[in-house]
Write a protein that holds these residues in place. Structure first.
Motif, PDB file in Angstrom:
ATOM      1  N   LEU A   1      27.287  60.613 -65.525  1.00 19.59           N
ATOM      2  CA  LEU A   1      26.846  59.222 -65.428  1.00 19.59           C
ATOM      3  C   LEU A   1      26.914  58.720 -63.996  1.00 19.59           C
ATOM      4  CD1 LEU A   1      28.459  57.461 -68.517  1.00 19.59           C
ATOM      5  CD2 LEU A   1      26.035  57.867 -68.064  1.00 19.59           C
ATOM      6  N   GLU A   2      27.905  59.218 -63.297  1.00 17.67           N
ATOM      7  CA  GLU A   2      28.135  58.782 -61.929  1.00 17.67           C
ATOM      8  C   GLU A   2      26.899  58.999 -61.052  1.00 17.67           C
ATOM      9  OE1 GLU A   2      31.539  60.864 -60.262  1.00 17.67           O
ATOM     10  OE2 GLU A   2      30.587  60.389 -58.356  1.00 17.67           O
ATOM     11  N   ALA A   3      26.136  60.041 -61.390  1.00 15.53           N
ATOM     12  CA  ALA A   3      24.944  60.326 -60.603  1.00 15.53           C
ATOM     13  C   ALA A   3      23.874  59.263 -60.808  1.00 15.53           C
ATOM     14  CB  ALA A   3      24.415  61.700 -60.972  1.00 15.53           C
ATOM     15  N   PHE A   4      23.919  58.561 -61.968  1.00 15.35           N
ATOM     16  CA  PHE A   4      22.850  57.613 -62.286  1.00 15.35           C
ATOM     17  C   PHE A   4      23.256  56.160 -62.098  1.00 15.35           C
ATOM     18  CE2 PHE A   4      22.154  61.437 -64.815  1.00 15.35           C
ATOM     19  CZ  PHE A   4      20.913  61.806 -64.318  1.00 15.35           C
ATOM     20  N   VAL A   5      24.544  55.891 -62.304  1.00 16.92           N
ATOM     21  CA  VAL A   5      25.004  54.511 -62.188  1.00 16.92           C
ATOM     22  C   VAL A   5      25.151  54.168 -60.707  1.00 16.92           C
ATOM     23  CG1 VAL A   5      26.908  52.949 -62.722  1.00 16.92           C
ATOM     24  CG2 VAL A   5      26.200  54.658 -64.378  1.00 16.92           C
ATOM     25  N   PRO A   6      24.601  53.025 -60.287  1.00 18.71           N
ATOM     26  CA  PRO A   6      24.785  52.644 -58.887  1.00 18.71           C
ATOM     27  C   PRO A   6      26.264  52.469 -58.582  1.00 18.71           C
ATOM     28  CG  PRO A   6      23.247  51.163 -60.000  1.00 18.71           C
ATOM     29  CD  PRO A   6      23.797  52.070 -61.030  1.00 18.71           C
ATOM     30  N   ARG A   7      26.636  52.811 -57.339  1.00 19.26           N
ATOM     31  CA  ARG A   7      28.051  52.831 -56.984  1.00 19.26           C
ATOM     32  C   ARG A   7      28.725  51.482 -57.192  1.00 19.26           C
ATOM     33  NH1 ARG A   7      31.075  57.314 -54.219  1.00 19.26           N
ATOM     34  NH2 ARG A   7      29.964  58.936 -55.349  1.00 19.26           N
TER      35      ARG A   7
ATOM     36  N   TYR B   1      41.987  48.871 -58.138  1.00 22.13           N
ATOM     37  CA  TYR B   1      42.118  49.449 -56.814  1.00 22.13           C
ATOM     38  C   TYR B   1      40.742  49.792 -56.227  1.00 22.13           C
ATOM     39  CZ  TYR B   1      42.718  53.327 -53.589  1.00 22.13           C
ATOM     40  OH  TYR B   1      42.606  54.161 -52.524  1.00 22.13           O
ATOM     41  N   LEU B   2      39.883  50.390 -57.063  1.00 29.10           N
ATOM     42  CA  LEU B   2      38.582  50.834 -56.552  1.00 29.10           C
ATOM     43  C   LEU B   2      37.677  49.658 -56.197  1.00 29.10           C
ATOM     44  CD1 LEU B   2      37.642  53.908 -58.749  1.00 29.10           C
ATOM     45  CD2 LEU B   2      38.656  53.849 -56.504  1.00 29.10           C
ATOM     46  N   ARG B   3      37.837  48.553 -56.924  1.00 33.40           N
ATOM     47  CA  ARG B   3      37.015  47.377 -56.653  1.00 33.40           C
ATOM     48  C   ARG B   3      37.234  46.868 -55.232  1.00 33.40           C
ATOM     49  NH1 ARG B   3      38.814  43.953 -61.137  1.00 33.40           N
ATOM     50  NH2 ARG B   3      38.288  45.554 -62.632  1.00 33.40           N
ATOM     51  N   ARG B   4      38.440  47.116 -54.718  1.00 39.20           N
ATOM     52  CA  ARG B   4      38.754  46.615 -53.386  1.00 39.20           C
ATOM     53  C   ARG B   4      38.220  47.520 -52.288  1.00 39.20           C
ATOM     54  NH1 ARG B   4      44.544  45.997 -55.033  1.00 39.20           N
ATOM     55  NH2 ARG B   4      44.656  43.965 -56.042  1.00 39.20           N
ATOM     56  N   GLN B   5      37.825  48.743 -52.650  1.00 37.65           N
ATOM     57  CA  GLN B   5      37.361  49.677 -51.615  1.00 37.65           C
ATOM     58  C   GLN B   5      35.938  49.345 -51.202  1.00 37.65           C
ATOM     59  OE1 GLN B   5      39.587  51.965 -50.419  1.00 37.65           O
ATOM     60  NE2 GLN B   5      40.903  50.769 -51.766  1.00 37.65           N
ATOM     61  N   SER B   6      35.633  49.648 -49.926  1.00 37.79           N
ATOM     62  CA  SER B   6      34.268  49.388 -49.469  1.00 37.79           C
ATOM     63  C   SER B   6      33.277  50.331 -50.151  1.00 37.79           C
ATOM     64  CB  SER B   6      34.195  49.536 -47.953  1.00 37.79           C
ATOM     65  OG  SER B   6      34.957  50.635 -47.546  1.00 37.79           O
ATOM     66  N   THR B   7      33.669  51.604 -50.327  1.00 41.13           N
ATOM     67  CA  THR B   7      32.831  52.507 -51.108  1.00 41.13           C
ATOM     68  C   THR B   7      33.610  52.910 -52.346  1.00 41.13           C
ATOM     69  OG1 THR B   7      33.675  54.224 -49.659  1.00 41.13           O
ATOM     70  CG2 THR B   7      31.373  53.562 -49.348  1.00 41.13           C
ATOM     71  N   PRO B   8      33.226  52.390 -53.507  1.00 42.11           N
ATOM     72  CA  PRO B   8      33.946  52.755 -54.729  1.00 42.11           C
ATOM     73  C   PRO B   8      33.820  54.252 -55.002  1.00 42.11           C
ATOM     74  CG  PRO B   8      32.300  51.057 -55.151  1.00 42.11           C
ATOM     75  CD  PRO B   8      32.066  51.550 -53.776  1.00 42.11           C
ATOM     76  N   MET B   9      34.872  54.820 -55.539  1.00 43.41           N
ATOM     77  CA  MET B   9      34.851  56.251 -55.811  1.00 43.41           C
ATOM     78  C   MET B   9      35.091  56.509 -57.281  1.00 43.41           C
ATOM     79  SD  MET B   9      36.950  57.205 -52.475  1.00 43.41           S
ATOM     80  CE  MET B   9      37.756  55.648 -52.685  1.00 43.41           C
TER      81      MET B   9
ATOM     82  N   ARG C   1      45.905  44.735 -50.831  1.00 40.83           N
ATOM     83  CA  ARG C   1      44.669  44.174 -50.301  1.00 40.83           C
ATOM     84  C   ARG C   1      43.676  45.281 -50.049  1.00 40.83           C
ATOM     85  NH1 ARG C   1      44.726  38.642 -49.551  1.00 40.83           N
ATOM     86  NH2 ARG C   1      45.345  38.386 -51.700  1.00 40.83           N
ATOM     87  N   ARG C   2      42.470  44.870 -49.675  1.00 39.14           N
ATOM     88  CA  ARG C   2      41.441  45.836 -49.378  1.00 39.14           C
ATOM     89  C   ARG C   2      41.865  46.757 -48.231  1.00 39.14           C
ATOM     90  NH1 ARG C   2      35.195  44.530 -48.647  1.00 39.14           N
ATOM     91  NH2 ARG C   2      34.526  46.540 -47.837  1.00 39.14           N
ATOM     92  N   ARG C   3      42.421  46.152 -47.195  1.00 38.88           N
ATOM     93  CA  ARG C   3      42.894  46.968 -46.072  1.00 38.88           C
ATOM     94  C   ARG C   3      44.395  47.154 -46.197  1.00 38.88           C
ATOM     95  NH1 ARG C   3      39.688  49.242 -43.212  1.00 38.88           N
ATOM     96  NH2 ARG C   3      37.601  48.428 -42.921  1.00 38.88           N
ATOM     97  N   GLY C   4      44.767  48.263 -46.698  1.00 36.92           N
ATOM     98  CA  GLY C   4      46.177  48.564 -46.695  1.00 36.92           C
ATOM     99  C   GLY C   4      46.922  48.083 -47.930  1.00 36.92           C
TER     100      GLY C   4
END
Lengths: 104, 488
Positions: free
Chosen positions: B25-31, B95-103, B354-357
């Motif tokens: 699914l990850e390949a099709f769902v936008p990041r 946690y992932l929501r805070r990242q600039s590129t979600p993984m 926070r997003r940074r750190g």
């Protein structure tokens, strides 16, 4: 079962020797790549033990286990090298003595 | 292989299927929509949990020619791992929501690693022990290093991997030596061959094999002197991952250790007890004393994880091998409680980060109760539970484990463990003091995420619920222990 001159114990001794070299490599070398190689050496020496026993016992479990170990070692190396590449991009070194940001 | 056998490992199959589905699914769902994948992962975890609970609890069935065993012991752990997985996925989403590129790979790795943990807890063959340990570990290596922008996370992943691979080489060597000296890798055959075999009892190579296996497992449970990775890795890995490691990896490693001890009863215990006792005492004392000096919550929890490994080893020493073994029951109960309190405590770090750190300095938690009364209350419950204060699950865990130790006549050991718990109470309660009795400083932490506080809340409420009504979990733990007694 084996050639008269080379018996089970020879294989076992060789693999102990290789294992100890691998352990020494992980402990004393500070280059991350060499540490990976040393871990591979440890796994390979264990494979030698397993195969020697497997042949000696006439049992196939050991053969299967060795194939699994190959696969696991490959997966571990792939993940390890990937992390190392990321780390190298940030720190410009593979010297593990410089990886001590977390110890402060 | 039959359909019945497959139905017994349904929880593991659901998780692996879930991992593959999310990966595709990850390949099709936008990041930016990767949040939805956390829901998909949660659905598969719930399916795994439902299938672990049905029909499995009272059977004890050897599967795939003795490689795995479907029994109450394995399904008890399967349920723990499902709960750990669900809480980790929900904290991970925060946690992932805070990242600039979600993984979204995070979810895939959690699903696969959880499958590895379940396999480990049901393994009854040294080959499957090795493979499932690696399935779990390799996933967790990547999870520890998942934050690509943080060199701290990378360093944590790297250290964990090097030392983890090093330890699994020792474990594998131990497996090789046991295989060579007994000619089998299956627990049941191994146990039978060890029973009344005088030649084996005097075979040094055989005991070296057991020693190496204990080293390998000891690394995973953070037993002193194989603990050096713990503080660095817990401090560097993202908080949800550190909680997952503390809860899941430890529970899985103890599951296999308990099964191995049962396999080798009584010969193994005769030989290993003095050594394990030394490890247990050093582990809990070292962990507690160093934890006293920590000013960072994550590092403190890392040393507390070492100390708890010591308490659990004390429990392992009290395993008697009788039917209805009190120590095994206590260990299972303790691991369930321990998993919840760690996820809750690391969840609080996720909440304020926070997003940074990441933010985990103890000083930053000062006065948190004024701004976030609920989260502070939940964190305090986790801390009370870690300290073993009633009426929390942590109290009953210690009560059952140490009670079993006293039943076995090891009063001295129980006293050392109790003294240790008293020392530990100081640093756990210090966190509560910070939360409620200190003035917030300039850089006091604030959080805003409802999902994170809900996840911590679930952990804390379960801890209180188990603390007030321990009988249901205790009954499940008793069934798990009884399953081992029936097998060996």
């Amino acid at each position: 079962m084996f050639d008269a001159s080379v018996g089970l114990n020879h294989y076992l001794l060789l693999s102990v020797l290789l294992f100890v070299i691998g352990v020494a490599g992980v402990i004393f070398r500070r280059n991350a790549i060499i540490m990976f190689m040393s871990i591979e050496l440890m796994l390979t020496s264990v494979n030698l033990t397993i195969l020697a026993y497997s042949r000696y016992l006439g049992d196939h479990t050991g053969h299967v286990l060795v194939l699994f170990v190959f696969a696991v070692a490959a997966a571990e190396a792939a993940v390890g090298l990937a992390i190392l590449v990321e780390l190298f991009r940030k720190r410009d070194t593979v010297d593990v003595d410089r990886f001590r940001q977390l110890m402060e | 292989m039959s359909w019945t056998e497959l139905s017994y490992i349904a929880p593991i199959l659901w998780l692996v299927a879930g991992g593959v589905v999310v990966l595709l699914l990850e390949a099709f769902v936008p990041r930016r929509d990767s949040d939805h994948l956390s829901i998909v992962s949660a659905v598969f975890l719930v399916l795994a949990g439902l299938s672990a609970n049905t029909g499995l609890v009272r059977t004890s069935q050897s599967l795939f020619h003795g490689v795995l065993r479907a029994d109450a012991f394995g399904s008890f752990f399967a349920l723990i791992f499902v709960i750990i997985g669900l809480l980790t996925v929900s904290l991970g989403a925060v946690y992932l929501r805070r990242q600039s590129t979600p993984m979204p790979e995070f979810y895939v790795l959690v699903l696969f690693a959880t499958a590895g943990m379940m396999l480990l807890a049901s393994s009854t063959d040294l080959v499957s022990v090795f493979l499932s340990l690696e399935l779990m570990s390799i996933g967790v290596y990547v999870l520890a290093a998942i934050e690509r922008n943080s060199s701290r996370s990378q360093e944590a992943g790297f250290k964990y991997l090097i030392l983890g691979a090093f330890a699994s080489a020792f474990l594998l060597y131990g497996i090789a030596l046991i295989y060579g000296t007994t000619g089998t890798t299956q627990f049941e055959v191994l146990g039978a061959r060890m029973g009344g075999n005088a030649a084996l009892a005097g075979n040094l190579v055989f005991w070296a094999g057991w020693g190496l296996i204990i080293v390998g497992v000891g690394f995973k449970v953070a037993m002193v002197p194989f603990h050096q990775w713990t503080p660095d890795v817990y401090a560097g890995a993202p908080a949800p991952v550190a909680g997952y490691m503390a809860a899941g990896v430890k529970a899985a490693a103890f599951a296999v250790l308990v099964r191995l001890i049962w396999t080798g009863m009584p010969l193994l215990m005769d030989k290993a007890a003095p050594l394990l006792m030394g490890f247990a005492i050093v582990t809990m004392t070292f962990g507690n004393i160093v934890a006293l000096a920590q000013s960072n919550l994550k590092r403190m929890l890392a040393y507390s994880a070492i100390a708890h490994a010591g308490y659990l080893l004390v429990g392992v020493l009290a395993i008697s091998g009788h039917a209805d073994d009190a120590a095994t029951r206590g260990i299972l109960f303790y691991l369930a409680a321990y998993a919840l309190m760690n996820i809750g405590a690391f969840g609080a770090v996720t909440f304020v980060s926070r997003r940074r750190g990441e933010r985990s300095e103890l000083a930053g938690f000062a006065g948190l109760a004024r701004r976030h009364p609920w989260v502070s209350f939940f964190l305090a419950v986790c801390m009370f539970s870690l300290a073993g204060v009633p009426p929390t699950a942590g109290f009953w865990g210690k009560f059952y484990v140490f009670g079993a130790v006293i039943q076995q006549g090891m009063v001295g050991l129980a006293v050392i463990a109790l003294l240790n718990s008293a020392v530990a109470a100081y640093y756990y309660l210090r966190v509560v003091v910070y939360l409620y009795m200190r003035e917030p400083g300039e850089d006091a932490y604030i959080g805003d995420d409802v999902q994170a506080s809900a996840a911590i809340g679930v952990a804390a409420i379960l801890l209180l619920w188990i603390g007030l009504f321990p009988s249901s979990v205790l009954e499940l733990a008793r069934l798990g222990a009884a399953a081992l007694a029936r097998t060996f």
